[in-house]
Design a protein around this motif. Structure first.
Motif, short mmCIF file in Angstrom:
data_model
loop_
_atom_site.label_atom_id
_atom_site.label_comp_id
_atom_site.label_asym_id
_atom_site.label_seq_id
_atom_site.Cartn_x
_atom_site.Cartn_y
_atom_site.Cartn_z
N ARG A 220 1.46 -0.85 -0.49
CA ARG A 220 0.16 0.33 0.25
C ARG A 220 1.08 1.68 0.25
O ARG A 220 0.71 2.40 -0.74
CB ARG A 220 -0.83 0.07 1.06
CG ARG A 220 -1.70 -1.04 1.25
CD ARG A 220 -3.16 -0.60 1.94
NE ARG A 220 -2.39 -0.96 3.32
CZ ARG A 220 -2.52 -1.33 4.55
NH1 ARG A 220 -2.73 -2.89 3.56
NH2 ARG A 220 -2.15 -1.65 5.71
N ILE A 221 2.14 1.49 0.90
CA ILE A 221 3.08 1.87 0.26
C ILE A 221 3.66 2.70 -0.48
O ILE A 221 3.97 3.53 -0.31
CB ILE A 221 3.76 2.04 1.95
CG1 ILE A 221 2.34 2.05 3.16
CG2 ILE A 221 4.53 3.31 2.31
CD1 ILE A 221 1.80 4.09 3.06
N GLU A 222 4.29 1.48 -0.68
CA GLU A 222 4.87 1.67 -2.19
C GLU A 222 6.43 2.36 -1.75
O GLU A 222 6.41 3.88 -1.87
CB GLU A 222 4.81 1.77 -3.31
CG GLU A 222 3.47 0.67 -3.56
CD GLU A 222 3.59 1.72 -5.21
OE1 GLU A 222 3.58 2.75 -5.36
OE2 GLU A 222 2.31 0.87 -5.16
N SER A 223 7.04 2.68 0.26
CA SER A 223 7.98 3.48 0.45
C SER A 223 9.86 2.53 0.37
O SER A 223 9.41 1.44 1.17
CB SER A 223 7.62 3.72 1.88
OG SER A 223 8.82 4.17 2.29
N GLU A 224 10.89 2.94 -0.80
CA GLU A 224 12.04 1.72 -0.09
C GLU A 224 12.29 1.57 1.07
O GLU A 224 12.87 0.68 2.13
CB GLU A 224 13.14 2.92 -1.16
CG GLU A 224 12.80 2.72 -2.65
CD GLU A 224 13.65 3.68 -3.16
OE1 GLU A 224 14.32 4.18 -2.51
OE2 GLU A 224 13.50 3.37 -4.45
N ASP A 225 12.06 3.12 2.10
CA ASP A 225 12.60 2.93 3.69
C ASP A 225 11.76 1.88 4.23
O ASP A 225 12.39 0.95 5.18
CB ASP A 225 12.13 4.51 4.37
CG ASP A 225 13.57 5.09 3.32
OD1 ASP A 225 14.10 4.79 2.69
OD2 ASP A 225 12.76 6.57 3.60
N TRP A 226 10.52 1.80 4.07
CA TRP A 226 9.84 0.66 5.15
C TRP A 226 10.07 -0.73 4.47
O TRP A 226 10.18 -1.68 4.82
CB TRP A 226 8.36 0.89 5.14
CG TRP A 226 6.97 0.60 6.03
CD1 TRP A 226 6.51 -0.57 5.60
CD2 TRP A 226 7.21 0.75 7.04
NE1 TRP A 226 6.27 -1.09 6.08
CE2 TRP A 226 6.66 -0.39 7.94
CE3 TRP A 226 8.05 1.24 8.20
CZ2 TRP A 226 5.85 -0.75 9.17
CZ3 TRP A 226 7.68 1.29 9.36
CH2 TRP A 226 6.93 -0.03 10.08
N ASP A 227 9.98 -0.55 2.67
CA ASP A 227 10.63 -2.27 2.75
C ASP A 227 11.90 -2.49 3.45
O ASP A 227 11.86 -3.88 3.86
CB ASP A 227 10.63 -2.28 1.00
CG ASP A 227 10.41 -3.19 0.72
OD1 ASP A 227 10.45 -3.94 0.63
OD2 ASP A 227 11.88 -3.96 -0.39
N LEU A 228 12.78 -2.13 3.42
CA LEU A 228 13.42 -2.58 4.11
C LEU A 228 13.37 -2.57 5.39
O LEU A 228 13.97 -3.76 5.74
CB LEU A 228 14.80 -1.20 4.59
CG LEU A 228 16.41 -1.40 4.88
CD1 LEU A 228 16.78 -2.71 3.97
CD2 LEU A 228 17.21 0.12 5.49
N VAL A 229 12.69 -2.21 6.03
CA VAL A 229 11.97 -3.00 7.58
C VAL A 229 11.48 -4.02 7.66
O VAL A 229 11.34 -4.87 8.35
CB VAL A 229 11.14 -1.46 7.71
CG1 VAL A 229 10.81 -1.87 9.48
CG2 VAL A 229 11.78 0.09 8.15
N THR A 230 10.60 -3.91 6.85
CA THR A 230 9.90 -5.19 6.68
C THR A 230 10.62 -6.33 6.00
O THR A 230 10.40 -7.14 6.88
CB THR A 230 8.79 -5.30 5.45
OG1 THR A 230 7.40 -3.42 5.93
CG2 THR A 230 7.34 -6.02 5.32
N THR A 231 11.62 -6.38 5.58
CA THR A 231 12.88 -7.01 4.70
C THR A 231 12.66 -8.29 5.77
O THR A 231 13.36 -9.20 6.23
CB THR A 231 13.49 -6.94 3.63
OG1 THR A 231 11.75 -6.35 2.75
CG2 THR A 231 13.95 -7.97 2.85
N VAL A 232 13.79 -6.81 6.88
CA VAL A 232 14.98 -7.12 8.46
C VAL A 232 13.69 -7.70 8.97
O VAL A 232 14.54 -9.19 9.74
CB VAL A 232 15.00 -5.65 8.84
CG1 VAL A 232 15.88 -6.59 9.78
CG2 VAL A 232 16.17 -5.12 7.74
N ILE A 254 18.61 4.77 7.38
CA ILE A 254 17.48 5.79 7.16
C ILE A 254 18.14 7.20 7.41
O ILE A 254 17.69 7.85 6.50
CB ILE A 254 16.57 5.59 7.49
CG1 ILE A 254 15.70 3.73 6.87
CG2 ILE A 254 15.52 6.66 6.88
CD1 ILE A 254 14.59 3.60 7.79
N ARG A 255 18.72 7.35 9.01
CA ARG A 255 19.40 8.77 9.04
C ARG A 255 19.98 9.24 7.91
O ARG A 255 20.61 10.24 7.24
CB ARG A 255 19.87 8.37 9.91
CG ARG A 255 20.07 10.08 10.85
CD ARG A 255 20.21 10.09 12.09
NE ARG A 255 19.07 9.62 13.40
CZ ARG A 255 19.64 8.62 13.67
NH1 ARG A 255 21.18 7.59 13.11
NH2 ARG A 255 18.75 8.40 14.24
#
Length: 336
Positions: A220-232, A254-255
């Motif tokens: 739903r979000i299609e965010s590269e940063d959140w994709d990293l969080v989800t994968t981890v 991310i920072r």
């Protein structure tokens, strides 16, 4: 065709209206039973301010019925002209942009915009070509509006990811489970982060796997940063590890990415402004010539020779201006 659609939409019933009408009777009986119910241990039941009388309930129903007339019209028109596969794709797009519309309502608004564009072009400019151009604009403008809302929502979500990771990591260090930390973040964070995390928790509470809920949030979000969080998080749930430490490292990553993106935006700002100025310059020059000598510039719109028209040059120039600005923006858009 437009008149037939309007007639059908006025007399047709929206999907689920029969079920809704049958359920209203049970809702009224439930409200009345809840109002009359008193707990056995209470000697003096208190009168709740939230009890709705029959008259208030009927009055509220009339107000909702009158207010939903336009929505019913849009829903019926959209149900007639919306294929099922198209409705699913548009529903997903509206969910990503958090637009409170159904797919058939969106298609109905788009259809009305196309028809208004065609009618305006043929009546005002007396040209079928202009009408087709306005109709194409009526088709594209709703999608552009949804795309802008989607981009804004993703940007707001990305701005909240860093704080979310810090809060979740601190919650895990304090002894919370992952779901408890997510619930704390959903309660304390603003939208859209709180909205999306509450949806994940609700889906998990209804029986969906947490992995599937997180993947749905990622889609739903299609965010590269959140994709990293989800994968981890998905990897950690399979192989184990210190999730709090992992989230801290992701937050640091991310920072650093945000810092690099800021440096890139600063260094490419001049090129972006130059591209915008190059695109606006011909329009500005044409407007200044129109102010000085309007007869000369209007020849672009009144010149005719066989099948050739002067405004063909204007359209051709505008198309190449758009292509040039797009190329410049893609050159300076550096991904990190």
């Amino acid at each position: 065709m437009l008149g037939m659609l309007l007639l059908l939409s006025l007399f047709a019933k929206p999907p689920g209206e029969d079920v809704r009408n049958r359920m209203e009777q049970y809702l009224v009986e439930t409200e009345m039973a809840a109002a009359e119910y008193t707990a056995p241990e209470d000697d003096e039941p208190e009168q709740s301010d939230e009890v709705v009388s029959d008259d208030d309930f009927l009055l509220e129903g009339r107000r909702e019925k009158g207010a939903s007339g336009a929505k019913k019209l849009l829903s019926n028109v959209g149900s007639i002209i919306t294929p099922k596969g198209m409705a699913i794709r548009i529903a997903n797009l509206l969910a990503k942009a958090d637009v409170p519309l159904k797919a058939n309502e969106f298609v109905a608004i788009q259809f009305l915009a196309i028809m208004l564009g065609l009618i305006a072009g043929m009546l005002i400019f007396k040209s079928i070509v202009v009408g087709l151009v306005f109709g194409a604009m009526g088709y594209a403008i709703p999608f552009i509006w949804v795309a802008i809302l989607k981009r804004q929502r993703v940007s707001e979500f990305n701005d909240q990811i860093l704080d979310t990771l810090v809060m979740m990591a601190n919650g895990l260090k304090a002894g919370y489970s992952f779901l408890q930390a997510m619930e704390m973040v959903a309660r304390e964070s603003p939208a859209p982060m709180s909205t999306e995390l509450k949806r994940v928790l609700k889906e998990n509470g209804l029986g969906m796997n947490l992995e599937d809920s997180l993947m749905g949030l990622n889609q739903r979000i299609e965010s590269e940063d959140w994709d990293l969080v989800t994968t981890v998080v998905l990897i950690q749930r399979q192989v184990g590890g210190n999730l709090a430490e992992i989230l801290d490292k992701i937050g640091y990553t991310i920072r650093q990415r945000m810092k690099i993106k800021g440096d890139i935006q600063t260094k490419t700002a001049q090129a972006k402004v130059s591209g915008a100025m190059v695109g606006i310059l011909p329009l500005g020059i044409g407007f200044m010539i129109y102010l000085i000598n309007p007869v000369f510039i209007m020849k672009l719109f009144t010149f005719r020779k066989g099948a050739f028209r002067g405004w063909f040059v204007v359209v051709f120039g505008v198309i190449w201006e758009i292509i040039g600005m797009y190329i410049i923006m893609k050159i300076v858009d550096i991904e990190v």
